[in-house]
Design an enzyme around this catalytic site. Structure first.
Site: not given
Ligand code: GBH
Length: 487
Positions: A129, A314, A316
């Site tokens: 990680h 994963n 979000y």
């Molecule tokens: C995860 O990252 C990680 O695995 C974890 O360690 C982290 O703490 C958690 O999520 C929360 O952030 O491409 O515009 O989205 C996933 C989230 C993905 C955030 C890539 C930053 C870059 C900008 N990350 N993102 S964008």
């Protein structure tokens, strides 16, 4: 409550398992204790503090290196079925190589694994990680083909120490994130900018390293221990702006999910054809004599193909995407737009903005992404290995509760309406922790951590009680607590 789903439908399937996830660098601290080696995050935060909000470091973080017993107690308070954590490569192998195993590192993870099992909580382990030993970075890290063997050696040692008690393994967490965010914009360690080469070499060698880690388990450990292995991919879902952008949205999905999934999960293996074509065109535009996107040999395609026992996602957030207008200026991926695709993307005004700049709430995205994966790669076991909310509310975090409710509802619909074989859900995250370049300013925890208190006191938020209720009743048909009620 009963709009799309009614009481009976709010139940999760009998064997469904709930957990929480974490990562070594984000929680452990104890960065230089005993013989632990330096990793790229230690180096990054100490030499480039301006990259991190508040010049924060993970030197102490949640101090889980010392407070692991409290962490297990919290996992028990929540009623977790499993707890996902990662092994610090340089804590176990201080030189980065397999010549020397740290007794201290070995025992730390032994205690954690045994302590979890003592409470009936299954340990789920991520091998990588984002905390590469600095010694390997000095040799090129994930752009050096030898990383495939270095990672393989590390994986073999971890399996030989823990595979008797760990049955669910993730080789690499979100290669897309650390390859792209590092090599495109330098915001993750080691902060090396090389978008045309570094990002794609990293893409290729993380896939090969994953495959190596999978095959070592398959050949040397599975016959005895019968566990399962995959990698965890970070998937952003893309929606077309208008009907004209549907093809573009599909290409964006291929550029995110596809680049890290097609080589492993598709029947034919190799890069997604649409991406290979795009990269060849882009290379020409940039003046390269041949494609800067690294090809796979036939042997490499076969070596990577099929190296999974399940799909771990994963998830979000989502983006809406449209073609750029003539002369429109694009913000570089992965922060803003998608120059590779000549496209603009963002969130819609009615998508709630969390306290992370990149993170808009769009619950249907998680379901649509799962359906896309099932359609493209087939019916298999799917696991959500991270999903959670970053907010500013302290203990009474109603927005986080609403987030979990809305995303979990979509997952129930995926299971019940779309027949997705979803078996696990890991909340990100159990404790507020070191959120990479956001330092301690973005909070994802079900438990609040007081980072100014030397004891790093952990206190449950309202969402912790909500999640606990869901796990206990195995259903979303539960009360939403407020902290006043439960404290
Ligand atoms: C995860 O990252 C990680 O695995 C974890 O360690 C982290 O703490 C958690 O999520 C929360 O952030 O491409 O515009 O989205 C996933 C989230 C993905 C955030 C890539 C930053 C870059 C900008 N990350 N993102 S964008």
């Amino acid at each position: 409550l009963c709009v799309t789903l009614c009481a009976e439908d709010l139940k999760f399937p009998p064997g469904f398992r709930f957990g929480a996830a974490s990562a070594a660098y984000q929680v452990e601290g104890a960065w230089n204790i005993n013989d632990k080696g330096e990793n790229i995050w230690d180096r990054f935060v100490h030499t480039k503090p301006e990259y991190i909000t508040g010049a924060a470091t993970g030197d102490v973080a949640c101090d889980s290196y010392h407070l692991w017993e409290r962490d297990i107690e919290i996992a028990k308070e929540l009623g977790l079925h499993f707890y996902r954590f990662s092994i610090g490569w340089s804590r176990l192998l201080p030189t980065g190589f397999a010549n020397y195993v740290s007794e201290d590192g070995k025992e730390y993870y032994n205690k954690l694994i045994d302590g979890l099992w003592a409470e009936g909580i299954e340990p789920v382990v991520t091998l990588y990680h984002w905390d590469l030993p600095q010694s390997l970075q000095d040799l090129g890290g994930w752009t050096n083909p030898l990383i495939v063997d270095w990672f393989g050696d590390y994986a073999r040692i971890a399996y030989s120490l823990y595979a008797d008690r760990v049955k669910l393994w993730l080789t690499i967490n979100e290669p897309l994130t650390f390859c792209d965010a590092n090599y495109n914009i330098g915001t993750l360690a080691p902060g090396i900018i090389s978008p045309d080469h570094g990002a794609y070499l990293c893409n290729k060698y993380t896939l090969l390293a994953h495959a190596k880690g999978y095959r070592i388990y398959d050949e040397e450990f599975r016959p005895k221990y019968h566990g399962e292995v995959s990698l965890a991919n970070h998937l952003t879902w893309f929606e077309p702006w208008t009907e004209d952008d549907e093809e573009l949205a599909e290409l964006a999905i291929q550029n995110c999910a596809g680049r890290y999934s097609h080589p492993i999960f598709s029947k034919e293996g190799g890069w997604p054809p649409s991406i290979e074509k795009l990269m060849t065109e882009n290379s020409k535009k940039k003046g390269y004599l041949k494609s800067n996107f690294p090809a796979f040999t036939k042997e490499e395609i076969d070596f990577i193909k099929g190296t999974y026992d399940f799909y771990a996602m994963n998830h979000y957030t989502s983006r809406i995407i449209r073609k750029a207008k003539e002369g429109e200026e694009l913000r570089p991926w992965p922060v803003g737009d998608a120059p590779d695709l000549d496209a603009v993307m963002g969130g819609l005004p009615d998508w709630e903005q969390t306290s992370s700049y990149w993170f808009f709430v769009f619950p249907p995205g998680i379901r649509r992404q799962l359906v896309w994966l099932k359609k493209n790669y087939g019916d298999m076991k799917f696991l959500i290995m991270e999903n959670g909310y970053s907010g500013v509310e302290e203990l009474n975090d109603q927005k986080r509760i609403n987030f979990y409710e809305s995303y979990l509802k979509e997952l129930l619909l995926a299971i019940k309406e779309d027949g997705v074989n979803l078996t696990h859900y890991a909340a990100w995250t159990m404790l507020d922790n070191f959120e990479w370049m956001d330092g301690y300013s973005s909070k994802f925890g079900l438990y609040q951590v007081n980072f100014t208190d030397p004891n790093r006191t952990r206190t449950p938020r309202a969402s912790a009680f909500y999640y606990k209720n869901i796990i206990k009743s195995h259903s979303l048909d539960v009360e939403k607590p407020t902290v006043d009620e439960v404290h």
